[in-house]
Design an enzyme around this catalytic site. Sequence first.
Site, PDB file in Angstrom:
ATOM      1  N   ASN A  63       0.667  -1.432  -0.163  1.00 53.66           N
ATOM      2  CA  ASN A  63       0.051   0.052  -0.297  1.00 53.66           C
ATOM      3  C   ASN A  63       0.686   1.118  -0.053  1.00 53.66           C
ATOM      4  OD1 ASN A  63      -1.305  -1.498   2.211  1.00 53.66           O
ATOM      5  ND2 ASN A  63      -3.346  -1.676   0.296  1.00 53.66           N
ATOM      6  N   VAL A  76       1.035   6.520  -0.207  1.00 50.77           N
ATOM      7  CA  VAL A  76       0.736   5.655   0.984  1.00 50.77           C
ATOM      8  C   VAL A  76      -0.942   5.757   0.202  1.00 50.77           C
ATOM      9  CG1 VAL A  76       0.071   6.836   2.448  1.00 50.77           C
ATOM     10  CG2 VAL A  76      -0.015   4.131   3.372  1.00 50.77           C
ATOM     11  N   CYS A  77      -1.440   4.539   0.413  1.00 54.71           N
ATOM     12  CA  CYS A  77      -2.977   4.395  -0.319  1.00 54.71           C
ATOM     13  C   CYS A  77      -3.814   4.417   1.463  1.00 54.71           C
ATOM     14  CB  CYS A  77      -3.103   3.537  -1.195  1.00 54.71           C
ATOM     15  SG  CYS A  77      -5.021   3.590  -1.451  1.00 54.71           S
ATOM     16  N   LEU A  78      -4.167   5.305   1.523  1.00 55.38           N
ATOM     17  CA  LEU A  78      -5.233   5.474   3.140  1.00 55.38           C
ATOM     18  C   LEU A  78      -6.592   6.200   3.029  1.00 55.38           C
ATOM     19  CD1 LEU A  78      -4.398   4.603   5.779  1.00 55.38           C
ATOM     20  CD2 LEU A  78      -3.415   7.034   6.403  1.00 55.38           C
TER      21      LEU A  78
END
EC number: 2.3.2.23
Length: 154
Positions: A78, A85-87
């Site tokens: 991720n 970042v994929c949050l």
Amino acid sequence: MAASRRLMKELEEIRKCGMENFRNIQVDEANLLTWQGLIVPDNPPYNKGAFRIEINFPAEYPFKPPRITFKTKIYHPNIDEKGQVCLPVISAENWKPATKTDQVIQSLIALVNDPQPEHPLRADLAEEYSNDRKKFCKNAEEFTKKYGEKRPVD
């Protein structure tokens, strides 16, 4: 400068309460829109090191979400090679102004401790994580030992 007032308050709260997994927080008091700190994960394979992150808050905070960048390389499905970042909590479509920075950091720590291969930024690592967890953990642990920051000892 509503953003600065709110960030000052949030920073004071985080410093007062302390966060086990977010340490060495550095903020230039003249520019509260950029924070740095160390993410200190609990779970293998990332518990062999720490990871420096930078949080950039827009001037429109809290009406627009912060951006998080990993400054330390990490082997994670991720988080891409540039440290993005994929949050979901800080995506434009999910962001809520009531969300506080400590909640964002907790979400980030949870993601580092427990990768989400269904929302990858690195499909190759997501595939390895899903199909060969043992190999993934070995690679991630070696990568963490090689590139990770030293964990705080206190």
